[in-house]
Design a protein around this motif. Structure first.
Motif, PDB file in Angstrom:
ATOM      1  N   ASN A 123       9.531  13.274 -19.189  1.00 48.86           N
ATOM      2  CA  ASN A 123       8.675  12.433 -18.468  1.00 48.86           C
ATOM      3  C   ASN A 123       9.406  11.616 -17.618  1.00 48.86           C
ATOM      4  O   ASN A 123      10.432  11.052 -17.562  1.00 48.86           O
ATOM      5  CB  ASN A 123       7.796  11.455 -19.400  1.00 48.86           C
ATOM      6  N   MET A 124       8.684  11.566 -16.173  1.00 47.16           N
ATOM      7  CA  MET A 124       9.327  10.387 -15.209  1.00 47.16           C
ATOM      8  C   MET A 124       8.594   9.289 -15.540  1.00 47.16           C
ATOM      9  O   MET A 124       7.578   9.057 -15.192  1.00 47.16           O
ATOM     10  CB  MET A 124       8.785  11.203 -13.857  1.00 47.16           C
ATOM     11  N   ILE A 125       9.730   8.383 -15.993  1.00 43.83           N
ATOM     12  CA  ILE A 125       8.894   6.910 -16.212  1.00 43.83           C
ATOM     13  C   ILE A 125       9.377   5.994 -15.053  1.00 43.83           C
ATOM     14  O   ILE A 125      10.758   5.858 -14.660  1.00 43.83           O
ATOM     15  CB  ILE A 125       9.659   6.487 -17.438  1.00 43.83           C
ATOM     16  N   PHE A 126       8.457   5.146 -14.688  1.00 44.81           N
ATOM     17  CA  PHE A 126       8.786   3.748 -13.676  1.00 44.81           C
ATOM     18  C   PHE A 126       9.449   2.966 -14.478  1.00 44.81           C
ATOM     19  O   PHE A 126       8.952   2.066 -15.214  1.00 44.81           O
ATOM     20  CB  PHE A 126       7.415   3.568 -13.044  1.00 44.81           C
ATOM     21  N   PHE A 127      10.561   2.324 -14.101  1.00 38.30           N
ATOM     22  CA  PHE A 127      11.342   1.258 -14.491  1.00 38.30           C
ATOM     23  C   PHE A 127      11.854   0.286 -13.244  1.00 38.30           C
ATOM     24  O   PHE A 127      12.615  -0.597 -13.443  1.00 38.30           O
ATOM     25  CB  PHE A 127      12.457   1.633 -15.340  1.00 38.30           C
ATOM     26  N   GLY A 128      10.834   0.356 -12.455  1.00 36.58           N
ATOM     27  CA  GLY A 128      11.328  -0.465 -11.075  1.00 36.58           C
ATOM     28  C   GLY A 128      10.533  -2.156 -11.147  1.00 36.58           C
ATOM     29  O   GLY A 128       9.836  -2.170 -12.147  1.00 36.58           O
ATOM     30  N   SER A 129      10.559  -2.735 -10.248  1.00 38.26           N
ATOM     31  CA  SER A 129       9.804  -3.810 -10.113  1.00 38.26           C
ATOM     32  C   SER A 129       9.347  -4.074  -8.575  1.00 38.26           C
ATOM     33  O   SER A 129       9.457  -3.291  -7.845  1.00 38.26           O
ATOM     34  CB  SER A 129      10.940  -5.039 -10.055  1.00 38.26           C
ATOM     35  N   THR A 130       8.361  -5.202  -8.414  1.00 37.07           N
ATOM     36  CA  THR A 130       7.445  -5.042  -7.381  1.00 37.07           C
ATOM     37  C   THR A 130       8.470  -5.577  -6.153  1.00 37.07           C
ATOM     38  O   THR A 130       8.237  -5.221  -5.055  1.00 37.07           O
ATOM     39  CB  THR A 130       6.309  -6.094  -7.715  1.00 37.07           C
ATOM     40  N   GLY A 131       9.516  -6.481  -6.510  1.00 32.77           N
ATOM     41  CA  GLY A 131      10.180  -7.008  -5.558  1.00 32.77           C
ATOM     42  C   GLY A 131       9.695  -7.911  -4.498  1.00 32.77           C
ATOM     43  O   GLY A 131       8.501  -8.628  -4.841  1.00 32.77           O
ATOM     44  N   MET A 132      10.151  -8.128  -3.115  1.00 33.76           N
ATOM     45  CA  MET A 132       9.383  -8.940  -2.389  1.00 33.76           C
ATOM     46  C   MET A 132       8.124  -8.405  -1.495  1.00 33.76           C
ATOM     47  O   MET A 132       7.524  -9.265  -1.161  1.00 33.76           O
ATOM     48  CB  MET A 132      10.606  -9.010  -0.907  1.00 33.76           C
ATOM     49  N   ASN A 133       8.219  -6.994  -1.585  1.00 33.89           N
ATOM     50  CA  ASN A 133       6.900  -6.215  -1.108  1.00 33.89           C
ATOM     51  C   ASN A 133       6.226  -5.487  -2.184  1.00 33.89           C
ATOM     52  O   ASN A 133       6.725  -4.406  -2.476  1.00 33.89           O
ATOM     53  CB  ASN A 133       7.227  -5.148   0.198  1.00 33.89           C
ATOM     54  N   PRO A 134       5.206  -6.101  -2.665  1.00 34.89           N
ATOM     55  CA  PRO A 134       4.607  -5.236  -3.727  1.00 34.89           C
ATOM     56  C   PRO A 134       3.813  -3.937  -3.506  1.00 34.89           C
ATOM     57  O   PRO A 134       3.562  -3.494  -4.166  1.00 34.89           O
ATOM     58  CB  PRO A 134       3.265  -6.208  -4.247  1.00 34.89           C
ATOM     59  N   ASN A 135       3.442  -4.003  -2.085  1.00 37.68           N
ATOM     60  CA  ASN A 135       2.906  -2.567  -1.407  1.00 37.68           C
ATOM     61  C   ASN A 135       3.777  -1.658  -1.169  1.00 37.68           C
ATOM     62  O   ASN A 135       3.510  -0.555  -0.662  1.00 37.68           O
ATOM     63  CB  ASN A 135       1.862  -3.052  -0.300  1.00 37.68           C
ATOM     64  N   ALA A 136       5.074  -1.683  -1.367  1.00 35.25           N
ATOM     65  CA  ALA A 136       6.142  -0.857  -0.954  1.00 35.25           C
ATOM     66  C   ALA A 136       6.114   0.535  -1.911  1.00 35.25           C
ATOM     67  O   ALA A 136       5.774   0.364  -2.919  1.00 35.25           O
ATOM     68  CB  ALA A 136       7.477  -1.518  -0.909  1.00 35.25           C
ATOM     69  N   PRO A 137       6.312   1.586  -1.397  1.00 39.75           N
ATOM     70  CA  PRO A 137       6.172   2.663  -2.074  1.00 39.75           C
ATOM     71  C   PRO A 137       7.279   2.836  -3.078  1.00 39.75           C
ATOM     72  O   PRO A 137       8.385   1.989  -3.099  1.00 39.75           O
ATOM     73  CB  PRO A 137       6.576   3.809  -1.148  1.00 39.75           C
ATOM     74  N   ILE A 138       7.032   3.568  -4.170  1.00 39.52           N
ATOM     75  CA  ILE A 138       7.899   3.436  -5.257  1.00 39.52           C
ATOM     76  C   ILE A 138       9.307   4.300  -4.854  1.00 39.52           C
ATOM     77  O   ILE A 138       9.100   5.441  -4.219  1.00 39.52           O
ATOM     78  CB  ILE A 138       7.436   4.278  -6.596  1.00 39.52           C
ATOM     79  N   SER A 139      10.266   3.676  -5.153  1.00 37.31           N
ATOM     80  CA  SER A 139      11.768   4.517  -4.866  1.00 37.31           C
ATOM     81  C   SER A 139      12.019   5.318  -6.052  1.00 37.31           C
ATOM     82  O   SER A 139      11.850   5.190  -6.965  1.00 37.31           O
ATOM     83  CB  SER A 139      12.958   3.373  -4.669  1.00 37.31           C
ATOM     84  N   LYS A 140      12.835   6.437  -5.572  1.00 37.46           N
ATOM     85  CA  LYS A 140      13.066   7.526  -6.536  1.00 37.46           C
ATOM     86  C   LYS A 140      14.228   6.580  -7.708  1.00 37.46           C
ATOM     87  O   LYS A 140      14.302   7.101  -8.781  1.00 37.46           O
ATOM     88  CB  LYS A 140      13.884   8.720  -6.049  1.00 37.46           C
TER      89      LYS A 140
END
Length: 480
Positions: free
Chosen positions: A403-420
């Motif tokens: 499974n590919m799981i997202f462990f990132g954060s919204t950061g300064m720009n909540p609309n930014a694309p998800i990074s690998k």
């Protein structure tokens, strides 16, 4: 008197009488024949061989004694010497039916040219066209060695999604045991617009006496989006042993066409296989097999499988077999990544969310274990129409599913694309229920031709698939 003693089982007395007679009547053919028979019945085969060889060397015109010796060697499966002795007999009497029959059989069993066997049989059938033994052997040789061709078409669809229609043809052209050329060719047209061409040439080398064979193959594969052809080649060794058991070893560089990615970029792994078991028999059938596939990126996939079927009901026109199957598969490394383009964004994606992913460029099972209930039903509706149903239900199956799981954060720009870099691969032990089902209808139109209709359904952790194929199989021979 010697014959009488021999028929009573008193071989010693018979031999004593014959040795006394032979001193008085050296070279007497009937005496040599009876003594040779006595030595054969005594099972002293070395002495028997020496006696016949010496007698035939000393008296080369003994036709019936020579034929007796050829018969005995035939019974002892000493094919080489038997054939040479019978050939010498044929020089004296070229039209003798039994000699021609045995030479036709020996030539066929040793893998000689079918024409040579036909020549021997014609010496029998031209004067005696209704000879049953000669006609039976001629039919057997004709069926086993006549050119074989198969043409077919089919449709395949799975849930990746992968769909194609195909046209295929195969053929074999027996010339002798060491020259059995063949070919196969297939054209596939995918719904994505990609076309595939697959072709292969083969030659089979056989040693009939030891039931040994070696199959060499070489060919090519080409996708309409590849820049060039990819060459394939391989070899397969088979050894049959008593009770229908067979050992198989093979090595192949082959084209891989099981994923969407494999249609776009060539995947040509090296596969090593071995199996042992039997696929026909009145009591049980079963096989154990192992496969190791090495891909060009040095990743490997190993599979160990086994199955066993035993009959629970056997009738002349109906048979039911039930059994068990198991499969263990594992890969050195997993090949699973996020599906591009990544459609989710941090704004609407929570930490721990599963990002859509796919196997690329090939499937890599990790710690896969499947235990299945196996069943087979065979029905003969008539002499010409048969139905076979085979099913394998995985009552216990598990795999470490990626499974590919997202462990990132919204950061300064909540609309930014998800990074690998914010996506991690996590293996989760998953239970599932695989299923295989296959139905085959075989309609034998004549001894020369048959239609074969096959439907197959497969449910795996990777995809579900359906396929249907219709083949017309036929042999080419001249009845005149």
């Amino acid at each position: 008197m010697a014959r009488s003693k021999l028929n009573q089982g008193d071989i010693r007395t018979a031999l004593e009488l014959l040795e006394t007679l032979e001193k008085e009547h050296p070279g007497e053919e009937n005496l040599i024949r009876v003594k040779g028979q006595a030595l054969y019945w005594s099972k002293d085969f070395n002495v028997m061989r020496a006696y016949f060889r010496n007698s035939l060397k000393t008296y080369p015109n003994l036709y019936w004694a020579r034929l007796d010796y050829g018969r005995i060697l035939y019974e002892l499966n000493d094919w080489n010497e038997s054939r040479e002795i019978l050939k010498e007999s044929l020089k004296i009497n070229p039209h003798e039916p039994e000699t021609n029959q045995k030479l036709a059989e020996l030539n066929y069993w040793k893998g000689g040219s079918p024409k040579k066997s036909y020549d021997y049989l014609d010496e029998i059938l031209i004067p005696f066209p209704d000879n049953e033994l000669a006609n039976t052997l001629k039919r057997e040789i004709r069926t086993g060695t006549s050119p074989y061709l198969s043409v077919g078409s089919g449709y395949f669809s799975d849930s990746q999604p992968l769909q194609f229609v195909n046209l295929s043809t195969t053929g074999n052209f027996y010339q002798s045991a060491i020259f059995q050329p063949g070919f196969s060719a297939e054209f596939r047209s995918y719904s994505s617009g990609i076309a595939l061409q697959i072709a292969q040439a083969t030659n089979k080398f056989s040693i009939p006496k030891t039931n040994t064979s070696l199959l060499l193959r070489g060919g090519m594969a080409k996708s309409s989006v590849w820049e060039s052809f990819s060459f394939t080649y391989g070899a397969e060794f088979r050894q049959k042993i008593p009770k229908n058991l067979e050992l198989s070893l093979s090595a192949d560089q082959e084209a891989y066409f099981f994923t969407l990615a494999s249609l776009v970029d060539p995947i040509i792994p090296m596969s090593f296989r071995t199996s042992f078991g039997r696929e026909s028999g009145n009591s049980w059938t079963g096989k154990i097999s192992w496969q190791n596939t090495i891909f060009e990126d040095q990743n490997t996939v190993n599979t160990l499988g086994a199955w066993l079927l035993v009959p629970i009901l056997k009738q002349a026109a109906f048979r039911i077999d039930f059994g068990y199957s198991l499969n263990f598969s594992n890969s050195k490394e997993v090949r699973f990544s996020e599906e591009l383009p990544i459609r989710n964004t941090p704004k609407n994606t929570e930490i721990g969310a599963v990002i859509p992913g796919l196997y690329t460029p090939y499937f890599t099972p990790i710690n896969q274990q499947v235990h299945g209930a196996l069943g087979k039903v065979a029905i003969n509706f008539s002499e010409n129409i048969a139905l076979s149903l085979t099913g394998n239900y995985g009552f216990s199956a598990k795999i470490d599913n990626p499974n590919m799981i997202f462990f990132g954060s919204t950061g300064m720009n909540p609309n930014a694309p998800i990074s690998k870099k914010d996506i991690s691969l996590v293996l989760v032990e998953t239970s599932y229920t695989p299923l295989d089902f296959k139905a085959v209808i075989n309609w034998e139109i004549s001894p020369k031709s048959a239609f074969l209709l096959t439907y197959a359904y497969q449910k795996t952790i990777f995809f579900d698939s359906n396929s249907i194929n219709l083949n017309y199989n036929f042999r080419i021979w001249n009845d005149q």
